[in-house]
Motif scaffolding. Structure first.
Motif, mmCIF file in Angstrom:
data_model
loop_
_atom_site.group_PDB
_atom_site.id
_atom_site.type_symbol
_atom_site.label_atom_id
_atom_site.label_comp_id
_atom_site.label_asym_id
_atom_site.label_seq_id
_atom_site.Cartn_x
_atom_site.Cartn_y
_atom_site.Cartn_z
ATOM 1 N N ALA A 41 0.830 -1.208 0.000
ATOM 2 C CA ALA A 41 0.000 0.000 0.000
ATOM 3 C C ALA A 41 0.861 1.252 0.000
ATOM 4 C CB ALA A 41 -0.931 -0.010 1.210
ATOM 5 N N ARG A 42 1.927 1.274 0.783
ATOM 6 C CA ARG A 42 2.811 2.442 0.835
ATOM 7 C C ARG A 42 3.467 2.676 -0.536
ATOM 8 N NH1 ARG A 42 5.963 5.163 4.916
ATOM 9 N NH2 ARG A 42 4.193 4.634 6.279
ATOM 10 N N ALA A 43 3.789 1.579 -1.225
ATOM 11 C CA ALA A 43 4.439 1.695 -2.535
ATOM 12 C C ALA A 43 3.436 1.924 -3.672
ATOM 13 C CB ALA A 43 5.257 0.443 -2.829
ATOM 14 N N GLY A 44 2.145 1.786 -3.366
ATOM 15 C CA GLY A 44 1.127 2.016 -4.379
ATOM 16 C C GLY A 44 0.950 0.878 -5.361
ATOM 17 N N VAL A 45 1.213 -0.360 -4.883
ATOM 18 C CA VAL A 45 1.028 -1.531 -5.749
ATOM 19 C C VAL A 45 0.183 -2.559 -5.009
ATOM 20 C CG1 VAL A 45 3.232 -1.144 -6.909
ATOM 21 C CG2 VAL A 45 3.128 -2.710 -4.948
ATOM 22 N N SER A 46 -0.174 -3.631 -5.705
ATOM 23 C CA SER A 46 -0.990 -4.669 -5.079
ATOM 24 C C SER A 46 -0.140 -5.607 -4.232
ATOM 25 C CB SER A 46 -1.720 -5.487 -6.152
ATOM 26 O OG SER A 46 -0.798 -6.306 -6.857
ATOM 27 N N TYR A 47 -0.806 -6.327 -3.341
ATOM 28 C CA TYR A 47 -0.146 -7.322 -2.498
ATOM 29 C C TYR A 47 0.577 -8.355 -3.358
ATOM 30 C CZ TYR A 47 0.112 -11.373 0.690
ATOM 31 O OH TYR A 47 0.524 -12.447 1.419
ATOM 32 N N ARG A 48 -0.083 -8.828 -4.410
ATOM 33 C CA ARG A 48 0.516 -9.854 -5.267
ATOM 34 C C ARG A 48 1.735 -9.317 -6.000
ATOM 35 N NH1 ARG A 48 -3.823 -12.891 -8.897
ATOM 36 N NH2 ARG A 48 -1.912 -14.011 -9.416
ATOM 37 N N THR A 49 1.705 -8.042 -6.345
ATOM 38 C CA THR A 49 2.837 -7.454 -7.053
ATOM 39 C C THR A 49 4.104 -7.522 -6.218
ATOM 40 O OG1 THR A 49 1.438 -5.981 -8.351
ATOM 41 C CG2 THR A 49 3.741 -5.315 -8.075
ATOM 42 N N PHE A 50 3.968 -7.356 -4.901
ATOM 43 C CA PHE A 50 5.142 -7.422 -4.024
ATOM 44 C C PHE A 50 5.945 -8.687 -4.278
ATOM 45 C CE2 PHE A 50 7.330 -8.925 -0.285
ATOM 46 C CZ PHE A 50 7.973 -7.801 0.207
ATOM 47 N N PHE A 51 5.246 -9.823 -4.419
ATOM 48 C CA PHE A 51 5.936 -11.109 -4.532
ATOM 49 C C PHE A 51 6.497 -11.358 -5.935
ATOM 50 C CE2 PHE A 51 3.221 -11.604 -0.814
ATOM 51 C CZ PHE A 51 4.166 -12.033 0.103
ATOM 52 N N ASN A 52 6.248 -10.449 -6.849
ATOM 53 C CA ASN A 52 6.946 -10.504 -8.133
ATOM 54 C C ASN A 52 8.382 -10.005 -7.996
ATOM 55 O OD1 ASN A 52 4.654 -11.413 -9.483
ATOM 56 N ND2 ASN A 52 3.988 -9.348 -10.020
ATOM 57 N N TYR A 53 8.672 -9.340 -6.879
ATOM 58 C CA TYR A 53 9.977 -8.708 -6.699
ATOM 59 C C TYR A 53 10.763 -9.244 -5.504
ATOM 60 C CZ TYR A 53 8.217 -5.400 -10.113
ATOM 61 O OH TYR A 53 7.728 -4.840 -11.266
ATOM 62 N N PHE A 54 10.050 -9.646 -4.450
ATOM 63 C CA PHE A 54 10.715 -10.105 -3.231
ATOM 64 C C PHE A 54 9.993 -11.316 -2.668
ATOM 65 C CE2 PHE A 54 11.463 -5.448 -3.320
ATOM 66 C CZ PHE A 54 12.855 -5.447 -3.375
ATOM 67 N N SER A 55 10.779 -12.194 -2.017
ATOM 68 C CA SER A 55 10.176 -13.383 -1.408
ATOM 69 C C SER A 55 9.500 -13.053 -0.082
ATOM 70 C CB SER A 55 11.247 -14.453 -1.175
ATOM 71 O OG SER A 55 12.240 -13.979 -0.263
ATOM 72 N N GLY A 56 9.846 -11.937 0.514
ATOM 73 C CA GLY A 56 9.266 -11.526 1.790
ATOM 74 C C GLY A 56 9.824 -10.174 2.205
ATOM 75 N N LYS A 57 9.326 -9.661 3.318
ATOM 76 C CA LYS A 57 9.756 -8.329 3.758
ATOM 77 C C LYS A 57 11.219 -8.319 4.184
ATOM 78 C CE LYS A 57 7.837 -9.147 8.407
ATOM 79 N NZ LYS A 57 6.861 -8.693 9.417
ATOM 80 N N GLU A 58 11.711 -9.457 4.693
ATOM 81 C CA GLU A 58 13.120 -9.520 5.094
ATOM 82 C C GLU A 58 14.034 -9.296 3.893
ATOM 83 O OE1 GLU A 58 10.600 -11.670 7.957
ATOM 84 O OE2 GLU A 58 10.891 -11.853 5.792
ATOM 85 N N GLU A 59 13.701 -9.949 2.789
ATOM 86 C CA GLU A 59 14.524 -9.775 1.587
ATOM 87 C C GLU A 59 14.430 -8.348 1.062
ATOM 88 O OE1 GLU A 59 15.116 -12.755 -1.826
ATOM 89 O OE2 GLU A 59 13.561 -11.377 -2.555
ATOM 90 N N ALA A 60 13.236 -7.754 1.137
ATOM 91 C CA ALA A 60 13.067 -6.374 0.667
ATOM 92 C C ALA A 60 13.910 -5.402 1.476
ATOM 93 C CB ALA A 60 11.594 -5.972 0.739
ATOM 94 N N LEU A 61 14.134 -5.717 2.747
ATOM 95 C CA LEU A 61 14.972 -4.859 3.579
ATOM 96 C C LEU A 61 16.452 -5.146 3.360
ATOM 97 C CD1 LEU A 61 15.154 -2.747 5.920
ATOM 98 C CD2 LEU A 61 15.263 -4.713 7.476
#
Length: 202
Positions: A41-61
């Protein structure tokens, strides 16, 4: 029509937005309290879109560039073939760390969050091991050796990984006041000299 270049830039922008949102929310609330839904939501994309880029929040950090192949290998193989391996590795690492230093505030904050969250340690160790394997493979490719059987690539990969970790820790403690390339050179110079005993105070 959207060309390949534009699509690649849009993907890069989306990945960067997700990584930035993860960092911001983790700084505000602690990573454990942050959900993928909030990041998306903060990035302005869908929940599913997140997992196109990262396996989880730990990897995103921890790995904001994503889980694709590392950049050290191509950087190492792009160095002058006449350079000795360690000199070429130093030049490749300078290029790697220049990317971090270009976004110094974000990386200083990221390193602070990592240092303060023991729950991230297993993932950090896993990513460190992945980085060392990538370095080992790159050194093997440059030297024509076998990454699995030969000592030299694995040893160099482990040493370089350790030098980078120590360099980043020092850079964080110094709050970015010392240039990353200089700190890396100090670490690599000490290793190249055989880790001599520190000079006794006069």
């Amino acid at each position: 029509m959207t060309g390949p270049g534009l699509r690649a830039r849009k993907k890069q922008d989306t990945r960067a937005a997700l990584a930035a949102a993860t960092l911001e929310l983790a700084a505000e609330h602690g990573l454990a309290a942050v959900t993928v839904e909030q990041i998306a939501a903060r990035a302005g994309v869908s929940y599913r879109t997140f997992f196109n880029y990262f396996s989880g929040k730990e990897e995103a950090l921890l790995r904001p560039g994503g889980a694709g192949p590392g950049t050290f290998g191509p950087r190492l193989l792009g160095q002058d073939p006449a350079l000795p391996v360690l000199a070429a590795a130093r030049a490749a690492l300078h290029e790697e760390l220049a990317v971090l230093e270009s976004d110094r505030a974000a990386w200083q904050l990221r390193l602070t969050l990592i240092a303060d969250d023991e729950a991230l340690l297993p993932r950090l160790v896993e990513l460190g091991a992945t980085g060392e394997r990538e370095m080992t493979a790159a050194v093997a490719a440059r030297t024509g050796q076998d990454a699995e059987r030969d000592l030299y690539p694995a040893l160099v990969g482990a040493v370089l990984g350790c030098a980078v970790r120590v360099t980043l820790a020092r850079w964080h403690r110094l709050e970015g006041r010392a240039p990353l390339p200089r700190l890396l050179d100090e670490a690599l110079d000490a290793l190249a000299a055989g880790l001599p005993d520190p000079a006794s105070p006069s």
